[in-house]
Structure formats: structure tokens, C-alpha cells
Design an enzyme around this catalytic site. Structure first.
Site, PDB file in Angstrom:
ATOM      1  N   TYR A 170       9.071  16.764  -3.964  1.00 20.47           N
ATOM      2  CA  TYR A 170       8.196  15.594  -3.809  1.00 20.47           C
ATOM      3  C   TYR A 170       8.306  14.724  -5.043  1.00 20.47           C
ATOM      4  CZ  TYR A 170       5.528  14.940   0.386  1.00 20.47           C
ATOM      5  OH  TYR A 170       5.172  14.602   1.658  1.00 20.47           O
ATOM      6  N   GLU A 209       6.864  11.140  -5.197  1.00 21.58           N
ATOM      7  CA  GLU A 209       6.225   9.842  -4.947  1.00 21.58           C
ATOM      8  C   GLU A 209       6.139   9.053  -6.247  1.00 21.58           C
ATOM      9  OE1 GLU A 209       2.497  10.674  -3.043  1.00 21.58           O
ATOM     10  OE2 GLU A 209       3.416  10.951  -1.081  1.00 21.58           O
ATOM     11  N   ASP A 251      19.162 -10.033   5.280  1.00 21.66           N
ATOM     12  CA  ASP A 251      19.312  -8.635   5.685  1.00 21.66           C
ATOM     13  C   ASP A 251      20.800  -8.408   5.945  1.00 21.66           C
ATOM     14  OD1 ASP A 251      19.531  -6.256   7.043  1.00 21.66           O
ATOM     15  OD2 ASP A 251      17.923  -6.665   8.467  1.00 21.66           O
ATOM     16  N   THR A 292      21.223  -1.707   4.770  1.00 20.24           N
ATOM     17  CA  THR A 292      21.335  -0.273   5.021  1.00 20.24           C
ATOM     18  C   THR A 292      22.428   0.234   4.091  1.00 20.24           C
ATOM     19  OG1 THR A 292      23.103  -0.469   6.654  1.00 20.24           O
ATOM     20  CG2 THR A 292      20.841  -0.554   7.505  1.00 20.24           C
ATOM     21  N   LYS A 310      26.334   1.634   7.016  1.00 18.28           N
ATOM     22  CA  LYS A 310      27.226   0.898   7.930  1.00 18.28           C
ATOM     23  C   LYS A 310      28.539   0.638   7.188  1.00 18.28           C
ATOM     24  CE  LYS A 310      23.244  -0.567  10.617  1.00 18.28           C
ATOM     25  NZ  LYS A 310      22.402  -1.671  11.123  1.00 18.28           N
ATOM     26  N   ARG A 367      22.679   7.697   5.684  1.00 17.73           N
ATOM     27  CA  ARG A 367      21.745   6.877   6.460  1.00 17.73           C
ATOM     28  C   ARG A 367      20.558   6.510   5.578  1.00 17.73           C
ATOM     29  NH1 ARG A 367      21.702   5.642  11.490  1.00 17.73           N
ATOM     30  NH2 ARG A 367      23.713   6.664  11.604  1.00 17.73           N
TER      31      ARG A 367
HETATM   32  C1  LIG Z   1      21.083  -1.689  11.505  1.00 17.27           C
HETATM   33  C2  LIG Z   1      20.215  -2.810  11.094  1.00 17.27           C
HETATM   34  C3  LIG Z   1      18.943  -2.593  10.566  1.00 17.27           C
HETATM   35  C4  LIG Z   1      18.210  -1.278  10.669  1.00 17.27           C
HETATM   36  O1  LIG Z   1      18.718  -0.223  10.072  1.00 17.27           O
HETATM   37  P1  LIG Z   1      18.165   1.236  10.435  1.00 17.27           P
HETATM   38  O2  LIG Z   1      18.700   2.033   9.297  1.00 17.27           O
HETATM   39  O3  LIG Z   1      18.702   1.588  11.761  1.00 17.27           O
HETATM   40  O4  LIG Z   1      16.686   1.172  10.417  1.00 17.27           O
HETATM   41  C5  LIG Z   1      18.217  -3.667  10.066  1.00 17.27           C
HETATM   42  N1  LIG Z   1      18.725  -4.905  10.115  1.00 17.27           N
HETATM   43  C6  LIG Z   1      19.931  -5.171  10.646  1.00 17.27           C
HETATM   44  C7  LIG Z   1      20.413  -6.574  10.667  1.00 17.27           C
HETATM   45  C8  LIG Z   1      20.712  -4.132  11.169  1.00 17.27           C
HETATM   46  O5  LIG Z   1      21.881  -4.407  11.737  1.00 17.27           O
END
Ligand SMILES: *Cc1c(COP(=O)(O)O)cnc(C)c1O
Length: 426
Positions: free
Chosen positions: A49, A51, A195, A221, A224, A230
Site C-alpha cells: 500500500y 497511498e 488525450d 495510456t 497502446k 495497462r
Molecule cells: C483507450 C483510450 C482511453 C482509455 O484507456 P483505458 O486504459 O482503456 O481506460 C482513453 N482515451 C482514449 C482516446 C483512448 O483511446
């Protein structure tokens, strides 16, 4: 601690490994993390933990995880040229939730990219927290070009007066004009959030424009194109005073970094996943390497070749091509086959893609008229330009013979033996 090994679950994990090894993985949001990234996630760090932040924890015994989290933060800053990062978000959606909690009040207006044009659920969709807690409006692409018209974005922003404008997408294959978006945000007094969940790796290594130059806040993220575990992350190129003047109980104007840190914890998360943060640290160092530079260049080249091959075969690629690692294909140019049909028949040949709405789609998200494909995962397996043409030919073969079971089985066998030429983990 003597426990029987849970063979039921480990057998299923083995089965999933086999599936990943044998199939052609074209889901644009997926990739294959390295063995050391995966190894770090299966460690005793999951027991801890922690936090709070390094040096400021709510639990004892955090000396070691502090070092790990500091390494992850330093490497992320180097990779993206950021002054400040928070590496704790459990996912991309969590990163966006933390940002919105930090900079908005319930009921505030937000402006995002339309989900059905390629946006993400967390950018204001009515089924997501972002559409339930805030008042969303949307911009989209033009029907003729499949691209964003920034004059139109300005028009909507002026009319709606959002407090936050969100750019970035899950299924938009083109470059973003961050400079123009910042001018629009400044004109209406909004914060600008990029994002970059999908193209993060291309941006980190300079293969696409850098949103950190113009956007107040950037989320991503890490799993990807970045090819890590993840997870999610929030970044600032430069820290700044919160422009909406939110103050601490003692009347001090808070820095954006401090607001965002509290947006993550205690705002939207409890204890951070230090085993995943260790894996992020490893992935960031991998992404800084020359090998990764070669990889991500190839990802982009492969996507361009793949899109052109689809166009040559008479498919309608939205916007006419790609600037990143993915493409969106409108199957309506190929007769009655829906996105759902395509996904279902391709999986029978061990080719994994996902159905996707296309701009101005007339079908529901469960059926959809398009498919989305990306090259991040197959490029990790070592595929290059020549293989991209074969991949498109295989997909076309499956779709054009969708009712011919024996033909599909033959293609599947071909895919399985072909994938042995591109070893993954075994
Ligand atoms: C994949 C994605 C997310 C979310 O990611 P997770 O890890 O699945 O929660 C957020 N914004 C965009 C534009 C994405 O393509």
C-alpha cells in the site's frame, strides 16, 4: 504458505498465450509488452500500500516503492519533455476522470470529439461519468473529408462556452492542430486537454506533432503504441497556477500539478499499483531506446502501406489515409457487410480487428458500418511493409468469401502457420 497451484486459471492463461501467438492482432489499441514489463507486474510490489506520492505517503515501508515511482516519473518526463507527471492512474479512463475532477465542478460544460466520429467514452458520452457529471457538447469530422474542420470547432466553442475542451481520439487517423485548438481555448477561456492514449509512442519519439507544446494538460495510456503495462498517466509541459482561481482552504491558489495530484488521489483512486508503476518505468526506458525508435518508425510506415493497399482494393479509408498507426474503414463501399459481420468472420480466420462506428454511421454501435485496424501489435512481431500487403489481401479474401466455411478454415490455417515466422514470447 503452502497452496495448491490454481491449474484452472493457469491453463486459461496458457490458452490466451496460444491465442495471442497464433493470431493476427490488428486491434489498434493493443500491443505486446516485453517480457520484462510483464515480469515486473507479477511481483511482490502488488502487496504494498502506498497511498500518496513518493516522500509523502500515508503508509510506512514505502522507501523502495518511492525509488521505483521516482524512476518511473523521471523517465516519463524525459520521454515526453514534461516538467511534471503523475504515473498513478490505473488506466486512461482513470487519468481523464482525475483531470476532470481536478479542473471542473459538477455541471460544468465540456467540449469533446464525438464518440461516433472516433472520440472516446470519457470525452462526454452520456453513458460515461463524463457525460453524466458534466454538460457535454461535441465537434466531429466533415462528411466530405473525414477530417476535423477547426472553424467549426471554434463556432461550437463560442456558442457553448465550455470550461474544458478535449482533443484526441480512439479512431481518428489524422494529425491534430493543437496550436489552433489552443487559440480556440484561449478565445473562450477554456482549458485544453489532449488525450494521446493512442498515438503516445509516435508523439514521444517526434513522429507526430507534440500536444505538450500547446495543451494545458495531456493524458495518455501506457499500453497502446507506448507498449507498456495497462495503465494511464497525466503530464504537464510546464506547471501553472489554476486559471479558475480555485484555492486551498487556507486561501492559496493551487498549482495545476497539485490539483491534478489530488484529482488522482484522493479524488478518484486509492492505493497506486506499484507493480504496474515498476512496469511503466521499464517501458519508458524501452521507449527511449534506439530499438523502440526503429519500431515506432516502422509502425507508422506499416500503417501508411496498409491504408494504401486497402484503397487500391476499393475500400473506403476514412479521410483517405493515416498519419499515425491506425485507420478506420467504411465497409459500405463493399456492399452489405457490416462491421459486426466483418469482426465475426475475421475472427474465424484468427484475424482480430474491431467493428467501429464510422462518421455519420446509420447503424448502431453494436452493428456499426466500419472496422478499425492498427499496426502497433503486428509491428512488434517484426512485420514490415511487404507483410502489410499480405495482411490486407488476407482480410479482403475473408470478407469476400464470408459464407465459404472451408475457404475461411483454409485462411485460418495459413494465418496460424504464417505467425510462426514472427515469434512473440515462446
Ligand atoms: C483507450 C483510450 C482511453 C482509455 O484507456 P483505458 O486504459 O482503456 O481506460 C482513453 N482515451 C482514449 C482516446 C483512448 O483511446
Amino acid at each position: 504458505m503452502i497452496m495448491l497451484r490454481d491449474q484452472i486459471v493457469f491453463d486459461l492463461i496458457q490458452k490466451e498465450l496460444d491465442r495471442q501467438e497464433d493470431g493476427l492482432e490488428l486491434i489498434a489499441s493493443e500491443n505486446f509488452a516485453s517480457k520484462q514489463v510483464i515480469e515486473a507486474m507479477g511481483t511482490v510490489l502488488t502487496n504494498k500500500y502506498a497511498e500518496g506520492l513518493p516522500g509523502k505517503r500515508y503508509y510506512g515501508g514505502c522507501e523502495v516503492v518511492d525509488e521505483i515511482e521516482n524512476i518511473a516519473r523521471d523517465r516519463a518526463k524525459e520521454l515526453f519533455g514534461a516538467e511534471w507527471v503523475n504515473v498513478q492512474p490505473h488506466s486512461g479512463a482513470q487519468a481523464n476522470a482525475a483531470v476532470m475532477l481536478a479542473v471542473l465542478n459538477a455541471g460544468d460544460k465540456i467540449l469533446g470529439f464525438d464518440l461516433s466520429h472516433g472520440g472516446h467514452l470519457t470525452h462526454g458520452s452520456s453513458v460515461n461519468f463524463s457525460g453524466k457529471l458534466y454538460q457535454p457538447s461535441f465537434y466531429g469530422v466533415e462528411k466530405e473529408t473525414g477530417m476535423i474542420n477547426y472553424d467549426h470547432v471554434l463556432e461550437i466553442a463560442k456558442k457553448e462556452q465550455p470550461k474544458l475542451i478535449i482533443c484526441g481520439a480512439s479512431a481518428y487517423s489524422r494529425e491534430w492542430n493543437y496550436k489552433r485548438l489552443r487559440a480556440i481555448a484561449d478565445e473562450v477561456g477554456a482549458l485544453l486537454l489532449a488525450d494521446i492514449a493512442h498515438p503516445a509512442g509516435l508523439i514521444a519519439r517526434g513522429l507526430m506533432d507534440d500536444p505538450l507544446d500547446f495543451c494545458h494538460i495531456v493524458t495518455t495510456t501506457t499500453h497502446k503504441t507506448l507498449r507498456g503495462p495497462r495503465g494511464g498517466m497525466i503530464m504537464l509541459r510546464e506547471d501553472f497556477d489554476n486559471p479558475f482561481g480555485l484555492k486551498t482552504p487556507k486561501g492559496v491558489v493551487r498549482k495545476m500539478s497539485s490539483l491534478l495530484d489530488s484529482g488522482v488521489f484522493p479524488g478518484t483512486q486509492g492505493g497506486p499499483l506499484e507493480h504496474v508503476i515498476a512496469a511503466k518505468a521499464i517501458a519508458f526506458s524501452e521507449a527511449l531506446s534506439n530499438d523502440y525508435m526503429d519500431y515506432i518508425l516502422q509502425v507508422k510506415r506499416n500503417a501508411a502501406v496498409m491504408a494504401n493497399r486497402f484503397i487500391d482494393k476499393g475500400y473506403h479509408v476514412i479521410s483517405g489515409g493515416t498519419d499515425n498507426h491506425l485507420m478506420l474503414i467504411d465497409l459500405r463501399s463493399k456492399g452489405e457487410i457490416t462491421g459486426r459481420d466483418a469482426e465475426n468472420v475475421l475472427i474465424k480466420a484468427d484475424i482480430t480487428i474491431n467493428k467501429n462506428m464510422v462518421p455519420f454511421d446509420t447503424r448502431s454501435p453494436f452493428v456499426a458500418s466500419g472496422i478499425r485496424l492498427g499496426t502497433a501489435a503486428i509491428t512488434t512481431r517484426g512485420m514490415k511493409e511487404a507483410e502489410m500487403e499480405k495482411v490486407v489481401d488476407l482480410i479482403d479474401d475473408v470478407l469476400m468469401n464470408k459464407d465459404n466455411e472451408s475457404k475461411i478454415r483454409e485462411i485460418k490455417d495459413g494465418v496460424n502457420s504464417w505467425m510462426k515466422d514472427f515469434p512473440l514470447y515462446k
